[in-house]
Scaffold this motif. Structure first.
Motif, PDB file in Angstrom:
ATOM      1  N   LYS A 104      -4.546  -2.411   1.154  1.00  0.00           N
ATOM      2  CA  LYS A 104      -4.579  -3.717  -0.018  1.00  0.00           C
ATOM      3  C   LYS A 104      -3.218  -4.206  -0.267  1.00  0.00           C
ATOM      4  CE  LYS A 104      -6.465  -4.697  -4.441  1.00  0.00           C
ATOM      5  NZ  LYS A 104      -6.949  -4.259  -5.540  1.00  0.00           N
ATOM      6  N   LYS A 105      -2.161  -3.293  -0.343  1.00  0.00           N
ATOM      7  CA  LYS A 105      -0.933  -3.846  -0.662  1.00  0.00           C
ATOM      8  C   LYS A 105      -0.284  -4.689   0.587  1.00  0.00           C
ATOM      9  CE  LYS A 105       1.532  -1.251  -4.130  1.00  0.00           C
ATOM     10  NZ  LYS A 105       2.639  -0.359  -4.636  1.00  0.00           N
ATOM     11  N   LEU A 106      -0.695  -4.058   1.698  1.00  0.00           N
ATOM     12  CA  LEU A 106      -0.068  -4.610   2.756  1.00  0.00           C
ATOM     13  C   LEU A 106      -0.561  -6.176   2.983  1.00  0.00           C
ATOM     14  CD1 LEU A 106      -0.242  -1.848   5.609  1.00  0.00           C
ATOM     15  CD2 LEU A 106       2.083  -2.857   4.618  1.00  0.00           C
ATOM     16  N   ALA A 134      -6.131  11.183   0.278  1.00  0.00           N
ATOM     17  CA  ALA A 134      -5.725  10.424   1.667  1.00  0.00           C
ATOM     18  C   ALA A 134      -6.525   9.197   1.767  1.00  0.00           C
ATOM     19  CB  ALA A 134      -5.858  11.241   2.903  1.00  0.00           C
ATOM     20  N   ARG A 135      -7.794   9.066   1.365  1.00  0.00           N
ATOM     21  CA  ARG A 135      -8.592   7.951   1.916  1.00  0.00           C
ATOM     22  C   ARG A 135      -8.046   6.818   0.603  1.00  0.00           C
ATOM     23  NH1 ARG A 135     -12.764   6.388  -0.870  1.00  0.00           N
ATOM     24  NH2 ARG A 135     -13.143   8.395  -2.018  1.00  0.00           N
ATOM     25  N   ILE A 136      -8.049   7.314  -0.536  1.00  0.00           N
ATOM     26  CA  ILE A 136      -7.479   6.585  -1.790  1.00  0.00           C
ATOM     27  C   ILE A 136      -6.280   5.800  -1.217  1.00  0.00           C
ATOM     28  CG2 ILE A 136      -6.667   6.406  -4.101  1.00  0.00           C
ATOM     29  CD1 ILE A 136      -8.969   8.508  -4.564  1.00  0.00           C
ATOM     30  N   GLN A 137      -5.395   6.774  -0.887  1.00  0.00           N
ATOM     31  CA  GLN A 137      -3.896   6.188  -0.412  1.00  0.00           C
ATOM     32  C   GLN A 137      -4.011   5.165   0.554  1.00  0.00           C
ATOM     33  OE1 GLN A 137      -1.371   6.555  -2.283  1.00  0.00           O
ATOM     34  NE2 GLN A 137      -2.515   7.925  -3.767  1.00  0.00           N
ATOM     35  N   ALA A 138      -4.759   5.451   1.830  1.00  0.00           N
ATOM     36  CA  ALA A 138      -5.009   4.667   2.692  1.00  0.00           C
ATOM     37  C   ALA A 138      -5.292   3.306   2.320  1.00  0.00           C
ATOM     38  CB  ALA A 138      -5.908   5.241   3.958  1.00  0.00           C
ATOM     39  N   GLU A 139      -6.656   3.267   1.207  1.00  0.00           N
ATOM     40  CA  GLU A 139      -6.971   2.010   1.050  1.00  0.00           C
ATOM     41  C   GLU A 139      -6.049   1.184   0.065  1.00  0.00           C
ATOM     42  OE1 GLU A 139     -10.340   3.103  -1.270  1.00  0.00           O
ATOM     43  OE2 GLU A 139     -11.722   3.578   0.546  1.00  0.00           O
ATOM     44  N   LYS A 140      -5.205   1.942  -0.720  1.00  0.00           N
ATOM     45  CA  LYS A 140      -4.058   1.245  -1.577  1.00  0.00           C
ATOM     46  C   LYS A 140      -2.983   0.433  -0.653  1.00  0.00           C
ATOM     47  CE  LYS A 140      -2.704   3.125  -5.298  1.00  0.00           C
ATOM     48  NZ  LYS A 140      -2.214   4.088  -6.123  1.00  0.00           N
ATOM     49  N   GLU A 156      -1.725  -7.973   0.464  1.00  0.00           N
ATOM     50  CA  GLU A 156      -1.336  -8.728  -0.642  1.00  0.00           C
ATOM     51  C   GLU A 156       0.219  -9.131  -0.355  1.00  0.00           C
ATOM     52  OE1 GLU A 156      -2.360  -6.590  -4.163  1.00  0.00           O
ATOM     53  OE2 GLU A 156      -4.561  -7.086  -4.099  1.00  0.00           O
ATOM     54  N   GLU A 157       0.952  -8.331  -0.250  1.00  0.00           N
ATOM     55  CA  GLU A 157       2.389  -8.472  -0.034  1.00  0.00           C
ATOM     56  C   GLU A 157       2.952  -8.833   1.212  1.00  0.00           C
ATOM     57  OE1 GLU A 157       4.320  -5.297  -1.965  1.00  0.00           O
ATOM     58  OE2 GLU A 157       2.876  -5.491  -3.957  1.00  0.00           O
ATOM     59  N   ASN A 158       2.210  -8.365   2.347  1.00  0.00           N
ATOM     60  CA  ASN A 158       2.634  -8.553   3.731  1.00  0.00           C
ATOM     61  C   ASN A 158       3.784  -7.906   3.821  1.00  0.00           C
ATOM     62  OD1 ASN A 158       2.370  -9.377   6.406  1.00  0.00           O
ATOM     63  ND2 ASN A 158       3.079 -11.177   5.873  1.00  0.00           N
ATOM     64  N   THR A 159       4.352  -6.833   3.041  1.00  0.00           N
ATOM     65  CA  THR A 159       5.479  -6.282   3.316  1.00  0.00           C
ATOM     66  C   THR A 159       5.228  -4.595   3.764  1.00  0.00           C
ATOM     67  OG1 THR A 159       5.768  -5.915   1.071  1.00  0.00           O
ATOM     68  CG2 THR A 159       6.853  -7.717   1.978  1.00  0.00           C
ATOM     69  N   GLY A 160       6.060  -4.006   4.305  1.00  0.00           N
ATOM     70  CA  GLY A 160       5.862  -2.735   4.542  1.00  0.00           C
ATOM     71  C   GLY A 160       6.665  -1.757   3.546  1.00  0.00           C
ATOM     72  N   LEU A 161       6.320  -0.734   3.123  1.00  0.00           N
ATOM     73  CA  LEU A 161       6.978  -0.105   2.316  1.00  0.00           C
ATOM     74  C   LEU A 161       8.051   0.796   2.886  1.00  0.00           C
ATOM     75  CD1 LEU A 161       4.017   1.932   0.618  1.00  0.00           C
ATOM     76  CD2 LEU A 161       5.296   0.089  -0.303  1.00  0.00           C
ATOM     77  N   LYS A 162       9.050   0.949   2.222  1.00  0.00           N
ATOM     78  CA  LYS A 162      10.484   1.538   2.577  1.00  0.00           C
ATOM     79  C   LYS A 162      10.124   3.120   2.771  1.00  0.00           C
ATOM     80  CE  LYS A 162      13.491  -2.069   1.367  1.00  0.00           C
ATOM     81  NZ  LYS A 162      14.854  -2.437   0.558  1.00  0.00           N
TER      82      LYS A 162
END
Length: 712
Positions: free
Chosen positions: A473-475, A464-470, A477-483
């Motif tokens: 980081k993506k947010l 959960a911690r790893i996923q939260a960090e990923k 870098e990409e400034n987009t939300g995941l669908k």
């Protein structure tokens, strides 16, 4: 030579008398018992035996009774006549008279070269001596009359009060090798020679071994350890069974290894009900009483009644320390063993251990003890059955055969009862051991599951911690939300990314390579253990641990496979997935060395909550099981109407009967199989709330899994 008022001659030479004496008696006790029997035949109410062994090599024995005594005429015409049968002499005697050959007086010569006879009858007391100390073998034995005061009687204070009776004083009796050291042993010895309850007389014995020791008589009594019997037969109900305990502990010699001393002690302390048998519960063929034709004294057939009387028991134990706890009367030492089946005729011991004549070699035969009488063996109308040796019987006689036919089923039944209760105790020990093993197994399984849950929780927390960090980081870098995908797939993740946080092909190959080596080594280890232990005594004990090892090795192999097969499922804990989609994607990556996998499961989603790795172990075991049996095809079907997942192959017929046993731990039909794979399949199904069954028709085998969770 003629007898006169002062001399009475035997009509045998000393050589003949000594020869007969040596043939008739093999030990001092049998000779002493013969002299006691003479007093009983004379109608004595009390017979006393006195042994003075201060000087063992030159001991003194006095045997005296208050019987009818002997006159000069009796000594001349009866005592001195060797071979006189008193039962044919026209005397009014009891049917319990023991003497028949008229040679019992030779017991004196067997014990001593010089003995005295002092007798009282009709107010007349006379004393006689037979001295063979310095005689020739050809000399004729004689009784010399002596003065009464010339006989030094140690028991004069008792004898002087007798109005009638006979006293035999034996001198210089060599008791050097006489094994008995205590009066109790002497009492047991002499008690063995008679059925004391039926004598109508009392036997007393005194034993002096030290100077100045007082002469103290003790009554001879039977010392039978009735409280140590487990099984008991009596010819008349209530004869001796009132002496028994109602129940008694039976000890086991089996220790299953995992039982403690306290647990064994508790099992051994459990009391078992004593078995009491009566004639109606034994053989219908050989009755203990009846009438039968025998060859009479004149050679003609004659019908005579016969009856077995007495009791036979089988001990719970013959170990002295254990038996003493049940009954302190149990006697077993270097010179005396009570475990004998004693045969009596006319209340006198005839055979010390009739079991030896039966030739029984069964287990527990040496646990038998008993006292039986069979007076037909010495019936006045039938030939004398005694052998030349007074301590034996003519074994070819039909009466002995009859007795053997009666006694053998009784002894056999007692031995079977003792063996049966021994098996019950053994089974109790084995049951207790298995219960303890199962309890220990469950405790270990619970501990393992707790550790597994703890591990999964930590992994989930880390993931959960790893996923939260990923995601963070993506947010950034990409400034987009995941669908957000549809609700049925929202918890699925890419397994490669989960297991390898870095997309490094080299690291992936290295990790897969290491997992392959480790999983293969574990599989080989399990197979080697199964091969080594499957036929050993340790198999049952080691099997639960081997099952766990097999399960973890399978799971490790599954993890490795899923690196290669899965792209989109969360591996942490139970997840709700499309079961059909998962099975299809899993099976499409498998390649068989022989045959093919046919997938026919439809496209309609079927949602089920499972643990991904556990499901992988289940699928791997079913596919591997069929592949190892050289399946030319494996067809996987899903029946929507019944919610059943089927694995069908041409690997039949199923050899294990009944078929459901194939899911039991340790059951396998493969030569080097562990019997664990199918057990794990069933165990995983039960964890998911599923049911699995197997069936075969000709060469087709069908494993059907009933999925209990219904689709939404």
């Amino acid at each position: 030579m003629e007898s006169n008022s002062n001399e009475i001659y035997f009509n045998f030479s000393f050589y003949a008398l000594n020869l007969l004496g040596k043939q008739m008696y093999t030990n001092k006790w049998s000779a002493i018992s013969e002299l006691v029997a003479n007093g009983l035949d004379a109608g004595a109410k009390t017979v006393r035996i006195y042994i003075n062994s201060i000087d063992k090599k030159n001991s003194t024995i006095e045997i005296f009774d208050d019987g009818s005594g002997m006159s000069y005429s009796d000594l001349l015409n009866k005592y001195a006549l060797i071979g006189r049968n008193k039962r044919e002499a026209g005397e009014n005697l009891s049917d319990k008279v023991k003497g028949r050959k008229g040679v019992g007086k030779l017991a004196g010569l067997y014990l001593s070269k010089k003995y005295y006879i002092v007798t009282k009858k009709d107010g007349v007391e006379s004393s006689w001596v037979l001295d063979s100390t310095n005689v020739k073998a050809s000399d004729i034995p004689k009784l010399d009359k002596i003065r009464n005061e010339d006989v030094a009687i140690d028991n004069e204070y008792i004898w002087s009060n007798y109005q009638h009776g006979t006293l035999i004083k034996l001198t210089n009796v060599d008791m050097t090798n006489f094994a008995e050291k205590k009066l109790e042993g002497l009492k047991s010895r002499i008690a063995d020679y008679y059925l004391l309850d039926d004598l109508g007389a009392q036997l007393e014995i005194a034993y002096v071994t030290k100077l100045g020791e007082s002469i103290v008589y003790q009554t001879v009594k039977k010392e039978v350890a009735f409280h140590n019997f487990y099984g008991f037969f009596e010819t008349t109900e209530g004869l001796k069974s009132y002496e028994l305990k109602k129940s008694i502990p039976i000890k086991t010699r089996i220790n299953e290894g995992n039982l403690t001393d306290l647990e064994i002690a508790a099992l051994n302390a459990k009391e078992r009900e004593v078995v009491i048998l009566t004639p109606d519960k034994i053989s219908e063929k050989h009755k203990i009483a009846g009438e039968k034709e025998f060859i009479g004294v004149d050679g003609e057939r004659v019908t005579r009644p016969y009856e077995l009387k007495g009791w036979i028991g089988i001990h719970a134990t013959i170990k002295k320390d254990e038996a003493d706890k049940n009954d302190t009367r149990f006697m077993k030492n270097g010179v005396y063993n009570s475990n004998r089946l004693k045969l009596y005729i006319r209340d006198k011991l005839a055979i010390d251990n009739f079991l030896e004549l039966l030739g029984s070699t069964q287990a527990f035969a040496n646990y038998i003890e008993g006292e039986i009488s069979f007076d037909i063996l010495d019936d006045d109308f039938l030939p004398d059955i005694s052998s030349t040796n007074r301590e034996g019987l003519l074994m070819e006689d039909e009466r002995v055969k009859l007795l053997s036919d009666i006694v053998s089923p009784i002894v056999g039944r007692l031995i079977r009862e003792r063996l049966a209760i021994s098996n019950v105790v053994k089974a109790d020990a084995e049951t207790l051991s298995q219960m303890k093993l199962e309890k220990e197994r469950k405790a270990k399984e619970a501990e393992r599951k707790a550790k597994e849950e703890e591990r999964r929780a930590k992994e989930a927390e880390t993931e959960a911690r790893i996923q939260a960090e990923k995601k963070s980081k993506k947010l950034d870098e990409e400034n987009t939300g995941l669908k957000v995908e549809n609700s049925s797939l929202k918890n699925q993740n890419n397994m490669k990314d989960i297991l390898l946080s870095e997309s490094d092909p080299k690291r992936q190959k290295l990790l897969v390579h290491e997992l392959t080596i480790i999983s293969n080594d574990l599989i080989y280890t399990v197979e080697d253990l199964a091969s080594d232990f499957s036929n050993s005594k340790e198999w049952i004990r080691i099997l639960p641990h081997l099952k766990d090892l097999k399960k973890y090795s399978d799971k490790l192999a599954t993890i490795k496979q899923q690196f290669l097969r899965l792209n989109n499922y969360d591996i942490i804990g139970k997840q709700t997935i499309d079961l059909k989609s998962y099975v299809r994607s899993y099976l499409e990556t498998i390649r068989l060395s022989r045959g093919e996998i046919q997938i026919n499961i439809g496209s309609t989603p079927y949602m089920s909550k499972v643990e991904i790795f556990e499901l992988g172990v289940l699928l791997d075991n079913l596919i591997t099981n069929a592949a190892e049996r050289n399946a030319s095809f494996i067809r996987v079907e899903f029946h929507d109407q019944t919610s059943e997942l089927h694995f069908i192959s041409d690997t039949g017929p199923i050899e294990i009967k009944p078929v459901d046993m194939m899911f039991d731990l340790g059951v396998t039909s493969k030569k080097n199989g562990t019997g664990i794979g199918m057990f794990l399949v069933k165990e995983i199904c039960e964890e998911f709330g599923w049911n699995i069954s197997a069936s075969s028709h000709q060469n087709i085998v069908d494993f059907a899994i009933k999925v209990e969770v219904k689709p939404k």
